[in-house]
Design an enzyme around this catalytic site. Structure first.
Site, PDB file in Angstrom:
ATOM      1  N   ARG A  71       0.844  -1.194   0.000  1.00  0.00           N
ATOM      2  CA  ARG A  71       0.000   0.000   0.000  1.00  0.00           C
ATOM      3  C   ARG A  71       0.881   1.246   0.000  1.00  0.00           C
ATOM      4  O   ARG A  71       1.915   1.282   0.651  1.00  0.00           O
ATOM      5  CB  ARG A  71      -0.914   0.021   1.234  1.00  0.00           C
ATOM      6  CG  ARG A  71      -2.051  -0.971   1.158  1.00  0.00           C
ATOM      7  CD  ARG A  71      -2.964  -0.898   2.352  1.00  0.00           C
ATOM      8  NE  ARG A  71      -2.312  -1.361   3.556  1.00  0.00           N
ATOM      9  CZ  ARG A  71      -1.751  -0.586   4.471  1.00  0.00           C
ATOM     10  NH1 ARG A  71      -1.782   0.729   4.343  1.00  0.00           N
ATOM     11  NH2 ARG A  71      -1.173  -1.099   5.536  1.00  0.00           N
ATOM     12  N   TYR A 197      -1.144  -3.509  -7.028  1.00  0.00           N
ATOM     13  CA  TYR A 197      -1.011  -4.224  -5.759  1.00  0.00           C
ATOM     14  C   TYR A 197      -2.378  -4.279  -5.047  1.00  0.00           C
ATOM     15  O   TYR A 197      -3.076  -3.254  -4.949  1.00  0.00           O
ATOM     16  CB  TYR A 197       0.035  -3.553  -4.842  1.00  0.00           C
ATOM     17  CG  TYR A 197      -0.045  -4.117  -3.449  1.00  0.00           C
ATOM     18  CD1 TYR A 197       0.387  -5.411  -3.193  1.00  0.00           C
ATOM     19  CD2 TYR A 197      -0.642  -3.403  -2.408  1.00  0.00           C
ATOM     20  CE1 TYR A 197       0.246  -5.973  -1.939  1.00  0.00           C
ATOM     21  CE2 TYR A 197      -0.795  -3.958  -1.152  1.00  0.00           C
ATOM     22  CZ  TYR A 197      -0.348  -5.249  -0.919  1.00  0.00           C
ATOM     23  OH  TYR A 197      -0.508  -5.806   0.315  1.00  0.00           O
ATOM     24  N   GLY A 199      -3.792  -4.181  -2.045  1.00  0.00           N
ATOM     25  CA  GLY A 199      -4.284  -3.195  -1.076  1.00  0.00           C
ATOM     26  C   GLY A 199      -4.607  -1.851  -1.725  1.00  0.00           C
ATOM     27  O   GLY A 199      -5.360  -1.050  -1.168  1.00  0.00           O
ATOM     28  N   LYS A 206      -9.580  -2.087   1.773  1.00  0.00           N
ATOM     29  CA  LYS A 206      -9.212  -0.935   2.603  1.00  0.00           C
ATOM     30  C   LYS A 206      -9.992   0.318   2.193  1.00  0.00           C
ATOM     31  O   LYS A 206     -10.394   1.117   3.040  1.00  0.00           O
ATOM     32  CB  LYS A 206      -7.718  -0.662   2.495  1.00  0.00           C
ATOM     33  CG  LYS A 206      -6.843  -1.855   2.861  1.00  0.00           C
ATOM     34  CD  LYS A 206      -7.085  -2.310   4.264  1.00  0.00           C
ATOM     35  CE  LYS A 206      -6.104  -3.420   4.647  1.00  0.00           C
ATOM     36  NZ  LYS A 206      -6.353  -3.902   6.001  1.00  0.00           N
ATOM     37  N   HIS A 226     -10.420  -2.006  11.685  1.00  0.00           N
ATOM     38  CA  HIS A 226      -9.382  -2.904  11.179  1.00  0.00           C
ATOM     39  C   HIS A 226      -9.224  -4.049  12.189  1.00  0.00           C
ATOM     40  O   HIS A 226      -8.249  -4.098  12.938  1.00  0.00           O
ATOM     41  CB  HIS A 226      -8.085  -2.097  11.043  1.00  0.00           C
ATOM     42  CG  HIS A 226      -7.010  -2.760  10.258  1.00  0.00           C
ATOM     43  ND1 HIS A 226      -5.687  -2.379  10.346  1.00  0.00           N
ATOM     44  CD2 HIS A 226      -7.025  -3.761   9.352  1.00  0.00           C
ATOM     45  CE1 HIS A 226      -4.959  -3.113   9.536  1.00  0.00           C
ATOM     46  NE2 HIS A 226      -5.743  -3.961   8.923  1.00  0.00           N
ATOM     47  N   SER A 248      -1.202  -3.736  10.453  1.00  0.00           N
ATOM     48  CA  SER A 248      -0.961  -4.667   9.347  1.00  0.00           C
ATOM     49  C   SER A 248       0.226  -5.578   9.640  1.00  0.00           C
ATOM     50  O   SER A 248       1.238  -5.131  10.182  1.00  0.00           O
ATOM     51  CB  SER A 248      -0.659  -3.873   8.077  1.00  0.00           C
ATOM     52  OG  SER A 248      -1.683  -2.947   7.852  1.00  0.00           O
ATOM     53  N   ALA A 249       0.080  -6.837   9.247  1.00  0.00           N
ATOM     54  CA  ALA A 249       1.148  -7.837   9.361  1.00  0.00           C
ATOM     55  C   ALA A 249       1.645  -8.037  10.795  1.00  0.00           C
ATOM     56  O   ALA A 249       2.827  -8.227  11.044  1.00  0.00           O
ATOM     57  CB  ALA A 249       2.313  -7.488   8.419  1.00  0.00           C
ATOM     58  N   CYS A 250       0.724  -7.970  11.772  1.00  0.00           N
ATOM     59  CA  CYS A 250       1.071  -8.220  13.176  1.00  0.00           C
ATOM     60  C   CYS A 250       0.401  -9.498  13.676  1.00  0.00           C
ATOM     61  O   CYS A 250       0.251  -9.691  14.884  1.00  0.00           O
ATOM     62  CB  CYS A 250       0.628  -7.056  14.056  1.00  0.00           C
ATOM     63  SG  CYS A 250       1.751  -5.678  14.010  1.00  0.00           S
ATOM     64  N   ASN A 254      -3.213 -14.989  11.958  1.00  0.00           N
ATOM     65  CA  ASN A 254      -2.839 -16.102  12.850  1.00  0.00           C
ATOM     66  C   ASN A 254      -3.771 -16.193  14.051  1.00  0.00           C
ATOM     67  O   ASN A 254      -4.216 -17.276  14.430  1.00  0.00           O
ATOM     68  CB  ASN A 254      -1.401 -15.931  13.364  1.00  0.00           C
ATOM     69  CG  ASN A 254      -0.380 -16.147  12.264  1.00  0.00           C
ATOM     70  OD1 ASN A 254      -0.734 -16.608  11.169  1.00  0.00           O
ATOM     71  ND2 ASN A 254       0.864 -15.820  12.539  1.00  0.00           N
ATOM     72  N   ASP A 277      -9.535  -9.433   9.099  1.00  0.00           N
ATOM     73  CA  ASP A 277      -8.965  -8.107   8.810  1.00  0.00           C
ATOM     74  C   ASP A 277      -9.914  -6.942   9.087  1.00  0.00           C
ATOM     75  O   ASP A 277      -9.469  -5.896   9.531  1.00  0.00           O
ATOM     76  CB  ASP A 277      -8.525  -8.061   7.339  1.00  0.00           C
ATOM     77  CG  ASP A 277      -7.610  -6.890   7.030  1.00  0.00           C
ATOM     78  OD1 ASP A 277      -6.708  -6.608   7.841  1.00  0.00           O
ATOM     79  OD2 ASP A 277      -7.799  -6.254   5.979  1.00  0.00           O
ATOM     80  N   ARG A 371       1.555 -12.310  -0.913  1.00  0.00           N
ATOM     81  CA  ARG A 371       0.208 -12.568  -0.382  1.00  0.00           C
ATOM     82  C   ARG A 371      -0.442 -13.799  -0.977  1.00  0.00           C
ATOM     83  O   ARG A 371      -0.086 -14.246  -2.062  1.00  0.00           O
ATOM     84  CB  ARG A 371      -0.690 -11.356  -0.730  1.00  0.00           C
ATOM     85  CG  ARG A 371      -0.229 -10.031  -0.136  1.00  0.00           C
ATOM     86  CD  ARG A 371      -0.678  -9.902   1.285  1.00  0.00           C
ATOM     87  NE  ARG A 371      -0.216  -8.694   1.930  1.00  0.00           N
ATOM     88  CZ  ARG A 371      -0.896  -8.068   2.898  1.00  0.00           C
ATOM     89  NH1 ARG A 371      -2.050  -8.546   3.319  1.00  0.00           N
ATOM     90  NH2 ARG A 371      -0.403  -6.998   3.469  1.00  0.00           N
ATOM     91  N   ASN A 498      -1.613 -18.109  22.545  1.00  0.00           N
ATOM     92  CA  ASN A 498      -2.388 -16.883  22.807  1.00  0.00           C
ATOM     93  C   ASN A 498      -3.795 -17.221  23.304  1.00  0.00           C
ATOM     94  O   ASN A 498      -4.465 -16.385  23.905  1.00  0.00           O
ATOM     95  CB  ASN A 498      -2.454 -16.008  21.546  1.00  0.00           C
ATOM     96  CG  ASN A 498      -1.082 -15.465  21.179  1.00  0.00           C
ATOM     97  OD1 ASN A 498      -0.208 -15.365  22.048  1.00  0.00           O
ATOM     98  ND2 ASN A 498      -0.866 -15.143  19.921  1.00  0.00           N
TER      99      ASN A 498
END
Ligand code: OXD
Ligand code: MN
Length: 586
Positions: A71, A197, A199, A206, A226, A248-250, A254, A277, A371, A498
């Site tokens: 993005r 791309y 995003g 988004k 988000h 993003s990407a944290c 998962n 997301d 991705r 977690n």
């Protein structure tokens, strides 16, 4: 043939076609036959490569241009009449000036090409949450991705009314200097040019489901966030739902697809994924907050996804998936990425299409932001409520970030207003999901910094107001899976473990865990956290939970930068919360 009679829709398409001048216009009905035909066309031109259909049935590979892999926040605009309405965290330009600039870029941009008209729904068609839009694009890759990520075709087209969300995407010259991702919230319009791309070009995601939707939500009394949504089922078969915001990407994907530790599973616990997301949240008739995932698929980060970190995501990508910018394994025509396994292919092509040997190359084969686009229904733990038009009731909201220091493993905020403050001071180390430096701590309130479609001060006020309107608001928590010890190792095992933290959160939500009061709110005691099967000493727990007053004072001090920028739009309640904390740490 047009799939709607709505004259406003048809007039707009005519206007956009007159500007972009495509050779053909094709409506997307979403049928298998049409999708198959488009896949074949894309393979013929090299836009897609068909992967091994025995190992990966229905899967394809795509590569974007090397300068077009994330993005572009610096080129993303919110264009409303008053600059103040876009606020200090958005790029702004006056709408007429931006329309004129874009008109020059779009004029003739589709000459000799086909314009695809994609009618789509964000949310289950007919649901009280659902919103409808059209994306016009000259990219088959976009059509095929939209067909995975949203509900496209006739049913959505039938729902189009004058307030539909208009989206125009043209690949144009893919020129980074003229790349624009622009939102006109007052016109329900999104315009994206010179990018391929996801995003930046899958406009339902988004652009619509966060930036335009957050603006609509403020006007109409709901929220677009988000956030992942997951359900935790206990051995008695009761399911409670959480919504969680991480930058993003944290690890949202998962967490959304978490597999509980063995003893939980044996006892009958299950985790269900509703979304990974985006969450749209509205107040239900019962006075609770209900959430719905407006998407239909996952656009997940590939690197790091493996049988250990996220077996459900991996299983989700084994069919009908489009991979973007991963390694192409030429031996068996499959895909690979860093962190998939310890056996990189030797005979392969990297994300830029160059010959690549995973055993000898010192460079990464897959782009860090490569991705997969995969249908939600492929996910082994997709919630039975995924298609429920009413969504699911939310018991807890969780904020989190990637922080090596400062933030403890978990705490519960004192009340809604304090929870909003906790969201407002969120910060995280930057990742590859957006262009720019990686690993730098930046403020990312509610993980929405790049996605709030209006003034962040008004956004916080909207959060505060929602708390006053929901009769039964969910509790608000903060988590940090990424804290490191003095040797630089992660203290908390993360991933499936977690679950132990979610378990405590849900016990709090049911009034079943006492916790202990800290300066930040309520934290678990060592005994309250389930530790069966892991080595997690009290010393580690204390290090994980420690609140270092000088670090916290610096943290709260550094928040003034954003609060000052927000200026007179900053809700007084948030500054009051900050002052309370500063005092407590002094
Ligand atoms: C995403 C992002 O792709 O947040 O979800 O960048
Ligand atoms: Mn995201």
């Amino acid at each position: 043939m047009a799939l709607t009679n709505n004259q406003t829709v048809l007039d707009w398409i005519d206007e956009m076609a007159a500007m972009t001048q495509p050779e053909h216009i094709v409506w997307i009905d979403g049928s298998d036959a049409q999708m198959e035909e488009l896949r074949a066309q894309a393979c013929a031109t090299g836009e897609l490569e068909k992967l091994n259909q025995e190992k990966l049935p229905g899967c394809y590979l795509h590569r974007t241009a090397a300068n077009d892999v994330a993005r572009v926040e610096g080129r993303t605009f919110i264009c409303c009449r008053k600059q103040e309405d876009a606020g200090p965290t958005n790029n702004w330009m006056a709408p007429e000036e931006m329309y004129a600039r874009l008109r020059r870029l779009y004029t003739g941009a589709m000459k000799g090409r086909t314009m695809y008209v994609i009618p789509y729904s964000m949310g289950v068609v007919g649901s009280p949450f659902a919103k409808y839009g059209i994306e016009l694009t000259d990219s088959i890759y976009v059509v095929l991705n939209m067909a995975i990520m949203t509900r496209v075709g006739r049913d959505a087209a039938r729902r189009l009314e004058d307030d539909f969300v208009k989206g125009l995407h043209a690949t144009a010259d893919n020129d980074p200097e003229n790349r624009y991702i622009v939102h006109f919230p007052e016109d329900n319009t999104i315009m994206s040019v010179n990018s391929g791309y996801g995003g930046n070009v899958l406009l339902g995601k988004k652009c619509f489901a966060l930036r335009i939707a957050s603006h609509l939500g403020r006007q109409q009394g709901w929220m677009a966030e988000h956030m992942l949504i997951l359900g935790v089922e206990n051995p008695q078969g009761e399911v409670r739902y959480l919504a969680a915001a991480f930058p993003s990407a944290c690890g949202k994907t998962n967490l959304a697809m978490l597999i509980p530790p063995e003893h939980y599973r044996k006892a009958g616990w299950k985790v269900w994924c509703v979304g990974d997301d985006i969450a749209w949240l509205r107040i239900g008739e019962d006075g609770r907050l209900w959430a719905m995932n407006p998407e239909y698929g996952f656009f997940g980060v590939a690197p790091g996804t493996n049988v250990k970190s996220n077996p459900n995501a991996l299983a989700t990508t084994r069919q009908d998936t489009i991979f973007t910018n991963v390694v192409h394994n030429l031996d068996d025509n499959t895909v690979w990425w860093e962190g998939l396994d310890k056996n990189p292919p030797e005979h392969a092509v990297d994300w830029q299409g160059r010959p690549w040997n995973g055993k000898t190359s010192s460079e990464k084969g897959a782009h860090p932001n490569s991705r997969f686009t995969a249908p939600a229904k492929n996910c082994p733990c997709i919630s039975p409520e995924f298609e429920n038009p009413q969504g699911v009731p939310i018991s807890a909201i969780v904020f989190g970030g990637r922080r090596a220091r400062t933030a403890p493993l978990v705490y519960q905020s004192r009340d809604w207003a304090h929870g909003v403050f906790v969201g407002s001071i969120m910060a995280s180390e930057t990742t590859a999901a957006a262009t720019g430096a990686v690993g730098v701590v930046r403020r990312d309130p509610m993980a929405m910094l790049p996605f709030i479609g209006y003034n962040v001060g008004d956004y916080w006020q909207h959060w505060l107001d929602m708390g006053k309107t929901v009769a039964n608001p969910p509790l608000i928590f903060n988590v940090n899976w990424f804290r490191k010890d003095k040797d630089g190792n992660f203290i908390w095992p993360g991933f499936g473990d977690n679950m132990r933290v979610l378990d405590w959160i849900l016990r709090r939500a049911k009034g079943k865990a006492e916790g202990q009061k800290t300066v930040l709110g309520v934290s678990p005691t060592y005994d309250e956290l389930d530790k069966t099967g892991i080595d997690y000493s009290e010393e580690q727990f204390n290090a994980n939970m420690a609140l270092n007053p000088s670090e916290w004072k610096a943290e709260l001090e550094s928040q003034t930068e954003l609060f000052d920028k927000v200026g007179k739009k900053l809700p007084a309640e948030l500054e009051e919360q900050r002052q309370i904390l500063i005092k407590s740490f002094s």
